[in-house]
Design an enzyme around this catalytic site. Structure first.
Site, PDB file in Angstrom:
ATOM      1  N   ASP A  13      54.792  56.637  34.848  1.00 57.98           N
ATOM      2  CA  ASP A  13      56.214  56.656  35.205  1.00 57.98           C
ATOM      3  C   ASP A  13      56.519  55.851  36.463  1.00 57.98           C
ATOM      4  O   ASP A  13      57.419  56.187  37.224  1.00 57.98           O
ATOM      5  CB  ASP A  13      56.726  58.107  35.399  1.00 57.98           C
ATOM      6  CG  ASP A  13      56.393  58.982  34.210  1.00 57.98           C
ATOM      7  OD1 ASP A  13      56.584  58.510  33.078  1.00 57.98           O
ATOM      8  OD2 ASP A  13      55.925  60.109  34.407  1.00 57.98           O
ATOM      9  N   LYS A  16      57.104  50.891  34.606  1.00 53.14           N
ATOM     10  CA  LYS A  16      56.452  49.779  33.905  1.00 53.14           C
ATOM     11  C   LYS A  16      57.405  49.046  32.974  1.00 53.14           C
ATOM     12  O   LYS A  16      57.294  47.848  32.785  1.00 53.14           O
ATOM     13  CB  LYS A  16      55.258  50.289  33.079  1.00 53.14           C
ATOM     14  CG  LYS A  16      54.061  50.657  33.913  1.00 53.14           C
ATOM     15  CD  LYS A  16      52.860  50.977  33.071  1.00 53.14           C
ATOM     16  CE  LYS A  16      52.873  52.353  32.460  1.00 53.14           C
ATOM     17  NZ  LYS A  16      52.886  53.499  33.360  1.00 53.14           N
ATOM     18  N   GLY A  40      56.379  56.495  27.534  1.00 54.90           N
ATOM     19  CA  GLY A  40      57.831  56.379  27.403  1.00 54.90           C
ATOM     20  C   GLY A  40      58.303  55.209  28.228  1.00 54.90           C
ATOM     21  O   GLY A  40      58.272  55.271  29.451  1.00 54.90           O
ATOM     22  N   HIS A  41      58.665  54.126  27.584  1.00 56.35           N
ATOM     23  CA  HIS A  41      59.110  52.939  28.312  1.00 56.35           C
ATOM     24  C   HIS A  41      60.578  52.674  27.993  1.00 56.35           C
ATOM     25  O   HIS A  41      60.957  52.602  26.837  1.00 56.35           O
ATOM     26  CB  HIS A  41      58.278  51.715  27.928  1.00 56.35           C
ATOM     27  CG  HIS A  41      56.851  51.816  28.361  1.00 56.35           C
ATOM     28  ND1 HIS A  41      55.864  50.960  27.933  1.00 56.35           N
ATOM     29  CD2 HIS A  41      56.250  52.687  29.192  1.00 56.35           C
ATOM     30  CE1 HIS A  41      54.726  51.303  28.494  1.00 56.35           C
ATOM     31  NE2 HIS A  41      54.928  52.352  29.254  1.00 56.35           N
ATOM     32  N   GLN A 225      50.785  55.295  30.646  1.00 54.39           N
ATOM     33  CA  GLN A 225      50.380  56.313  31.625  1.00 54.39           C
ATOM     34  C   GLN A 225      49.974  55.644  32.954  1.00 54.39           C
ATOM     35  O   GLN A 225      50.515  54.608  33.281  1.00 54.39           O
ATOM     36  CB  GLN A 225      49.235  57.206  31.084  1.00 54.39           C
ATOM     37  CG  GLN A 225      49.671  58.121  29.963  1.00 54.39           C
ATOM     38  CD  GLN A 225      49.613  57.460  28.595  1.00 54.39           C
ATOM     39  OE1 GLN A 225      48.650  56.806  28.266  1.00 54.39           O
ATOM     40  NE2 GLN A 225      50.624  57.643  27.795  1.00 54.39           N
TER      41      GLN A 225
HETATM   42  P1  IMP Z   1      48.760  63.860  26.803  1.00 53.08           P
HETATM   43  O1  IMP Z   1      48.600  62.394  27.077  1.00 53.08           O
HETATM   44  O2  IMP Z   1      49.954  64.189  25.968  1.00 53.08           O
HETATM   45  O3  IMP Z   1      47.499  64.497  26.274  1.00 53.08           O
HETATM   46  O4  IMP Z   1      49.032  64.599  28.215  1.00 53.08           O
HETATM   47  C1  IMP Z   1      48.038  64.662  29.226  1.00 53.08           C
HETATM   48  C2  IMP Z   1      48.638  64.462  30.615  1.00 53.08           C
HETATM   49  O5  IMP Z   1      49.125  63.114  30.711  1.00 53.08           O
HETATM   50  C3  IMP Z   1      49.838  65.346  30.924  1.00 53.08           C
HETATM   51  O6  IMP Z   1      49.834  65.640  32.306  1.00 53.08           O
HETATM   52  C4  IMP Z   1      51.025  64.452  30.606  1.00 53.08           C
HETATM   53  O7  IMP Z   1      52.175  64.838  31.325  1.00 53.08           O
HETATM   54  C5  IMP Z   1      50.494  63.131  31.086  1.00 53.08           C
HETATM   55  N1  IMP Z   1      51.157  61.971  30.433  1.00 53.08           N
HETATM   56  C6  IMP Z   1      50.957  61.500  29.192  1.00 53.08           C
HETATM   57  N2  IMP Z   1      51.720  60.423  28.970  1.00 53.08           N
HETATM   58  C7  IMP Z   1      52.398  60.190  30.099  1.00 53.08           C
HETATM   59  C8  IMP Z   1      53.333  59.181  30.504  1.00 53.08           C
HETATM   60  O8  IMP Z   1      53.681  58.254  29.770  1.00 53.08           O
HETATM   61  N3  IMP Z   1      53.821  59.291  31.770  1.00 53.08           N
HETATM   62  C9  IMP Z   1      53.412  60.265  32.623  1.00 53.08           C
HETATM   63  N4  IMP Z   1      52.529  61.216  32.297  1.00 53.08           N
HETATM   64  C10 IMP Z   1      52.038  61.179  31.048  1.00 53.08           C
END
Ligand code: IMP
Length: 431
Positions: A13, A16, A40-41, A225
């Site tokens: 976040d 990007k 999420g972009h 991420q």
């Molecule tokens: P998962 O990727 O859904 O398994 O989540 C694992 C961890 O990564 C959690 O803390 C999510 O909030 C975090 N996470 C996954 N995708 C994103 C992203 O695009 N932005 C920020 N945090 C993310």
């Protein structure tokens, strides 16, 4: 001229979307290499807002876009996202979009398992705070060598054995959790129903990218991420299930590491994270609230509020090393406008000792206390600045301090969500 890898240098976040869009205009090919639709972009192009989770951002600009083998692909979500983009007038065809045949699928059973585990963990206080999209369970099946991959849909005769193997594992888990088993027919039907939507896009991505590279194309690797969510280098176990560091751009696309080129770390001028896990600089006071409100810190994908805190130079300095960052794009500096003073975390104390790194141990990560330096704030607005001379002297000082502490230069400074509101120091494609 070189290729560029964009990664998040904190917990994701970092903004990007805007930078990737800015770069994708200059690129020929855009490649996703890890994660899935947990990303999420948001892109704003000519006043229109596009929200992407799985598809590479380049698609909005009609650039050749590739979902690499390092990505986990939810075919249901894929269909929905393609439809949404088409409704906004974006052409999505195999001419501009390819999916690696060796990318694993995220299926309904993965989404179920992710949610069931998070629910169970909520009761015991051990939840990760995942996006509940099935990302972790899908990667588990990949490394467990029982995943069904995109290319398998082209060989229906091989599916029964693969389904049996997958269900042996998942139904054992489901029995243990006291939920209904999944039948062979249900999974077979699910796979059959998505095949026709996905198969037109499959390709030997490693070969395509090699050809593009040889033809002189500029390749942009679009990370999702952030490096502190990396499965090895992040705040384990509060991480995602893929490698998010820059090196993954090679393994997750099939193009070797010598092709990667410039590594651009997208870095927010303060720190945020969603989900659970350690966050040494988190603020629970009115300043944290200020960052949250002014920075509109709510997850694009899940709508969850992001936790906010001061800039943590220890974390980003570590990411500069673990991702081999060449330069950073500093985002959301304007969110700091108007604060009387600003703090930057320069080190930690751990059990009374000063340390200059994030320890690997989960227990130690929870115990570290930030050591701050304090800088004077600025009263003027930095919103929309397009050259250094537009910035207040204190803001420039803040940026210089960040560069010095993390050991990497600012290549781009973003001063609003508008794409032109950017101060360019170095064009990453020109290295
Ligand atoms: P998962 O990727 O859904 O398994 O989540 C694992 C961890 O990564 C959690 O803390 C999510 O909030 C975090 N996470 C996954 N995708 C994103 C992203 O695009 N932005 C920020 N945090 C993310």
């Amino acid at each position: 001229m070189t290729n560029v890898v964009v990664i998040g240098s904190q917990w994701g976040d970092e903004g990007k979307g805007k930078i990737v869009d800015w770069l994708s205009e200059r690129a020929d090919v855009i490649v996703r290499f890890q994660g899935g639709h947990n990303a999420g972009h948001t892109l704003v192009v000519d006043g229109v807002s596009y929200k992407l989770a799985l598809l590479p951002s380049g698609l909005v600009r009609g650039k050749l876009s590739v979902i690499g083998n390092g990505v986990v692909v939810d075919p249901h979500h894929f269909v929905a996202e393609v439809e949404k983009l088409r409704a906004q007038g974006v052409a999505v065809t195999p001419d501009v979009l390819r999916i690696a045949e060796n990318a694993p699928l995220i299926l309904s059973l993965h989404r179920d398992l992710d949610a069931m585990r998070e629910d169970a963990a909520s009761n015991s206080g051990t939840k990760i705070g995942t996006t509940r999209r099935g990302i972790g369970p899908a990667y588990e099946d990949k490394v467990g060598r029982r995943a069904i991959r995109v290319g398998d849909l082209a060989e229906p005769e091989t599916l029964p054995a693969k389904i049996d193997r997958l269900l042996t594992h998942h139904n054992a888990l489901r029995r243990g959790m006291g939920v209904d088993e999944i039948s062979f027919d249900a999974l077979h039907d699910e796979l059959s129903s998505v095949a026709e939507h996905v198969l037109p896009y499959i390709d030997q991505v490693w070969r395509l990218l090699d050809e593009q590279r040889k033809a002189g194309a500029r390749i942009l690797f679009e990370g999702a991420q952030g490096a502190l969510l990396d499965n090895d280098h992040g705040t384990y176990p509060f991480v995602t299930s893929s490698n998010t560091v820059a090196g993954q751009a090679a393994a997750g696309s099939g193009l070797g590491p010598t092709a990667l080129g410039y590594v651009l770390g997208i870095t927010k001028a303060y720190t945020t994270r969603v989900g659970e896990g350690p966050f040494p600089c988190e603020l629970h006071d009115e300043i944290g609230q200020h960052l949250s409100t002014v920075g509109r810190e709510v997850g694009v994908n899940t709508g969850r509020p992001r936790r906010c805190g001061w800039f943590d130079a220890v974390l980003v300095r570590q990411t500069v090393k673990t991702s081999g960052i060449t330069g950073i794009a500093l985002t959301k500096l304007d969110v700091l406008d108007g604060l009387d003073e600003l703090k930057i975390c320069v080190g930690y104390t751990l059990d009374g000792k000063e340390i200059d790194y994030l320890p690997a141990s989960q227990a130690a990560q929870a115990r570290v206390e930030p050591i701050y330096i304090t800088l004077e704030g600025w009263k003027e607005s930095t919103v929309g600045a397009r050259k250094w001379a537009d910035l207040p002297a204190q803001a420039i000082k803040y940026v210089r301090q960040v560069e010095e502490l993390i050991g990497a230069p600012v290549a781009l400074l973003s001063t609003s969500p508008e794409r032109e509101d950017t101060i360019l120091v170095t064009d990453p494609f020109e290295g």
